[in-house]
Design an enzyme around this catalytic site. Structure first.
Site, PDB file in Angstrom:
ATOM      1  N   GLU A 260       6.595  -2.919  -1.257  1.00 49.58           N
ATOM      2  CA  GLU A 260       5.573  -3.297  -2.162  1.00 49.58           C
ATOM      3  C   GLU A 260       5.985  -1.791  -3.428  1.00 49.58           C
ATOM      4  OE1 GLU A 260       3.861  -4.906  -2.654  1.00 49.58           O
ATOM      5  OE2 GLU A 260       3.721  -5.650  -0.768  1.00 49.58           O
ATOM      6  N   HIS A 263       8.531  -4.130  -5.310  1.00 46.61           N
ATOM      7  CA  HIS A 263       8.120  -5.019  -6.372  1.00 46.61           C
ATOM      8  C   HIS A 263       7.582  -4.134  -7.316  1.00 46.61           C
ATOM      9  CE1 HIS A 263       7.169  -8.712  -3.991  1.00 46.61           C
ATOM     10  NE2 HIS A 263       6.839  -8.088  -3.542  1.00 46.61           N
TER      11      HIS A 263
HETATM   12 ZN    ZN Z   1       6.307  -9.293  -1.369  1.00 39.89          ZN
END
Ligand code: ZN
Length: 494
Positions: A260, A263
C-alpha cells in the site's frame, strides 16, 4: 465558435470542484473501512448516495460537451487534461442512464448474495445473479465499444490503450515458464521453513511504520490505520494506507503495508501542479500495481532489504525460527501452493490472474456459460496448480470482483507485475548501488527514481508509453520472468 482559452479555464474550474468532491467521497469510504462507528452504516450509505448523485450529475453535465468543443489547449499538459476529460465524458454519456442505474442497483445487491454464497459454499445460489451481472456488463460494453470488442471496452476502464489480444499474447508467453518454475520449485529437495511463534499486534504495527518510512512514505501527508482488507485511499496531499495483523504471520502485515505504501507513494509523487485535476492521479490500474508490486516484491522481498528487516525482527520478536538472515530471506520468499489468489507467492500469483483473465474473457464473449464456469475453473486450476479445488470458496467464489461487475480488472494485476519487472531492470541499471542502501533499510533511492521516471507524470502519458519512457525499452514479460527465475532457482537450490 472558435476554440478559446476561456472555455478551457471554465472547464478546468468546473472539473476541479468535481475532483475535490470525488476526494471527499473517497475519504468517506476510507472512514467507513477504518473509523466509522458500526451504528452509522445506514446513515453513511445515504451520505455516500447523496455525494455520488452530485458527482454523477456533474460528470454528465451538458456544459462539459460545449466546453470541450470550444476549449483550446495551449500546451501538452492542457491537451492531456482535455484528452482525459473527453474520455471520461464519453464513457459517462455513452451508457444509457437506465442501464447505468440498473447496473448500480444489481451490483450493490449482488455483492451480498456472493458473500452469502461463498460463506455457504453454494455456487448455485450465486449463478443466477452472476448471469444477470454478465448480461448487463455485456450491454454496457456494447454501448461503450460502439462496434468494437466488448472485453476491450471494459478493460479500457482500468487500463487505457490495452487490448485483450495484446494481453493474451503476453500472458501466453508468461504461463508456460511460470508453470515450469512452479513445478521445479515444488519438486526441489530444499524447502525453506516458515517463521514460528506468536507476534504481538502493537509490535507488528511499530515495525510496519518503520517499513513505510524506509520507503520514504510521507507521514505529513499520510497515515496508517487498520482495515479488514488493506487498501490505500486518496491522492494529492492526502494518501492514506491501511494494513492488518495476524498473530501467527507478521509478513501479512509487513508486506501489505509495503504494497500500500507503493500505491500511496505513487499518488504523493505526482507533480503538485496537477493537484485536483484529471492528471493528478495514477494513470491506470496496471501502472498503479507496478508501483505497489515493485515496492513489495522486487525491493521489499530482496535479499538486501530482508537482511536489514531480519535485524529489526530479532530486536522485536527474537529469531522466530530463523537462525540467520539467509533463513529469514528464504522464509519471506517461501513458495507454497494454495487455492487463494490474495495469499499467493510471487511464483503462483500470476497463474491465478491468467486463469481469471481467460475465464472472464470467455464469459463476456459468450463462449462460456455461467453454468459451466465452476467446471472450467476447476479444470484449469488442476492443470496450472496441480491441485483439485476442494470447495467453491477456495475456487470460483473466492474473489469479489465478478459479483460487483469488475470485468477487465484482473489482468491489470499481472500487467502491473510485468511493468514492475521492467521498471526493476531499469532501476537497477540506473542505481547500481541500490543494494547497499536497501541493506541499511533505506529504499528511498528507489522511490526517488520511480518518482522522477513514473510517479510525477500522473496521467500525462498513456500507460504503456509511460513505462517505455521510464525503462528505455518497450515493456514485455521477459524481465519479470528473468527476475523470478534468477531469484527462485538459487533459493531452492535448483
Ligand atoms: Zn495493489
Amino acid at each position: 465558435m472558435t476554440p478559446n482559452t476561456t472555455a478551457y479555464a471554465q472547464l478546468m474550474a468546473f472539473q476541479r470542484q468535481t475532483e475535490a468532491l470525488a476526494q471527499i467521497a473517497g475519504r468517506l469510504g476510507w472512514d467507513q473501512e477504518t473509523m466509522m462507528p458500526r451504528g452509522a452504516a445506514e446513515q453513511r450509505s445515504e451520505e455516500m448516495g447523496a455525494i455520488e448523485g452530485v458527482l454523477h450529475a456533474r460528470r454528465s453535465d451538458p456544459r462539459i460537451a460545449d466546453w470541450l468543443d470550444q476549449a483550446l489547449a495551449e500546451d501538452d499538459e492542457a491537451a492531456a487534461q482535455l484528452r482525459l476529460i473527453r474520455r471520461a465524458h464519453a464513457r459517462a454519456t455513452r451508457v444509457p442512464a437506465d442501464l447505468a442505474q440498473e447496473l448500480a442497483r444489481l451490483t450493490s445487491m449482488s455483492q451480498g448474495i456472493w458473500a452469502e454464497a461463498r460463506a455457504a459454499d453454494d455456487v448455485a445460489a450465486f449463478l443466477p445473479t452472476l448471469d444477470q451481472v454478465i448480461r448487463l456488463k455485456r450491454d454496457e460494453a456494447a454501448a461503450l465499444a460502439q462496434g468494437g470488442d466488448l472485453y476491450d471496452a471494459l478493460l479500457d476502464d482500468y487500463e487505457p490503450g490495452a487490448t485483450a489480444a495484446g494481453l493474451a499474447a503476453m500472458f501466453g508467453r508468461l504461463r508456460p515458464r511460470l508453470v515450469a518454475l512452479r513445478e521445479a520449485i515444488l519438486d526441489a529437495p530444499r524447502q525453506p521453513a516458515a517463521l514460528t511463534g506468536s507476534f504481538g499486534t502493537e509490535a507488528q504495527l511499530r515495525l510496519a511504520r518503520r517499513l513505510a518510512t524506509a520507503f520514504g512514505y510521507d507521514w505529513n501527508r499520510g497515515r496508517l490505520d487498520l482495515a479488514v482488507h488493506p487498501f490505500s485511499s486518496g491522492s494529492g496531499n492526502d494518501a492514506r494506507i491501511t494494513t492488518r495483523t495476524s498473530e501467527t504471520d507478521p509478513f501479512n502485515c509487513f508486506y501489505s503495508t509495503i504494497h500500500e505504501v507503493g500505491h500511496a507513494c505513487y499518488e504523493l509523487g505526482i507533480d503538485p501542479d496537477y493537484l485536483l485535476t484529471p492528471l493528478g492521479a495514477g494513470v491506470s490500474m496496471g501502472v498503479h500495481e507496478s508501483q505497489s508490486r515493485i515496492y513489495e516484491n522486487q525491493l521489499g522481498r530482496s535479499r538486501a532489504f530482508t537482511g536489514w528487516m531480519f535485524g529489526r525482527m530479532v530486536e522485536t520478536f527474537g529469531h522466530a525460527g530463523a537462525p540467520d538472515a539467509e533463513a529469514f530471506y528464504c522464509a519471506v520468499n517461501r513458495v507454497h501452493p494454495g487455492f487463494i489468489r490474495t495469499e499467493a507467492d510471487e511464483v503462483h500469483y500470476n497463474l491465478h490472474v491468467l486463469m481469471r483473465f481467460d475465464l472472464e474473457r470467455a464469459l463476456i464473449r459468450g463462449d462460456l456459460a455461467v453454468g459451466d464456469l465452476e467446471a472450467a475453473w476447476n479444470d484449469r486450476f488442476a492443470a496450472d496448480f496441480g491441485l483439485a479445488v476442494d470447495r467453491p470458496s477456495n475456487g470460483m467464489l473466492q474473489d469479489v470482483h465478478w459479483s460487483v461487475g469488475l470485468f477487465g480488472y484482473f489482468p491489470t494485476y499481472t500487467l502491473g507485475n510485468v511493468y514492475a519487472g521492467c521498471l526493476h531492470r531499469a532501476l537497477r541499471d540506473a542505481v547500481p548501488d541500490l543494494d547497499d542502501h536497501l541493506a541499511q533499510g533505506d529504499a528511498t533511492p528507489a522511490t526517488e527514481w520511480l518518482r522522477e521516471n513514473v510517479q510525477r507524470h500522473g496521467g500525462l502519458f498513456q500507460p504503456r508509453d509511460l513505462i517505455s519512457r521510464a525503462c528505455g525499452f518497450a515493456p514485455d514479460e521477459g524481465p519479470l520472468l528473468d527476475y523470478l527465475e534468477a531469484k527462485f532457482r538459487p533459493l531452492y537450490g535448483l
